[in-house]
Design an enzyme around this catalytic site. Sequence first.
Site, PDB file in Angstrom:
ATOM      1  CD  GLU A  35      -4.248 -12.905   8.360  1.00 28.86           C
ATOM      2  OE1 GLU A  35      -3.117 -13.083   7.998  1.00 28.86           O
ATOM      3  OE2 GLU A  35      -4.762 -13.689   9.227  1.00 28.86           O
ATOM      4  CE  LYS A  50      -1.975 -18.716  10.435  1.00 31.36           C
ATOM      5  NZ  LYS A  50      -1.259 -17.612   9.882  1.00 31.36           N
TER       6      LYS A  50
END
Length: 222
Positions: free
Chosen positions: A45, A133
Amino acid sequence: MADFSKFNWTFFHSAPVVAILRGLSAEACERVAEALSETGFTTLEVTINTPDVGQIISHLSRQFPSLNVGAGTVCTPDQLDEALTAGASFVVTPILDEEVITRCVTDRIPVFPGAYTPTEIYRAWNLGATAVKVFPASQLGVEYLKDIHGPLPQIKLVPTGGVSLENIASFFAAGVYGVGMGSSLLRSDLIAAGDYSSLKDHLRRVRAQLPQHSGGGAQEPT
């Protein structure tokens, strides 16, 4: 908009680590992506607050078809628009923003929202998160993940922050779906020095700590 077919779940499951690129130059991002690809990592990411993030995501997506390239630190719908316009194939957030999650779910974009408490984690999962997450994991540790997994075994957890070469194996032993890693994976000292050979050596050491078979059973887009 994102090409959803770009997100390859086989790639992710082969190395369930989301590498976090934050604040790096376009050139450094390319060199890091090359190092990740060469050492068996498959998912990265680029945080939305990285300069020229749109161009970087677009370029990496084209240049490295063996990598899942997504956008991180997405906190608002406007940032989500920016990420998708750039071609991000998945989205990671540090917080629980319901509009970001529901838009991703509606558009079948893999989304890993950040959550901390059991209530936040459960809420994110019920909203349709691909995996949650758990952030910051450095404040919680492996035992916390075990405690969450006990009553909520159906929720796929991706601890981020505090995962390192020394403890990554213990996180997977605790039953996590994957992990997110920033500077502990992509060592800033080696990147700043342009020492990508040593960075690759470090990446290989981390890669060797991963279980052979990980993941499976997440709410994957169909």
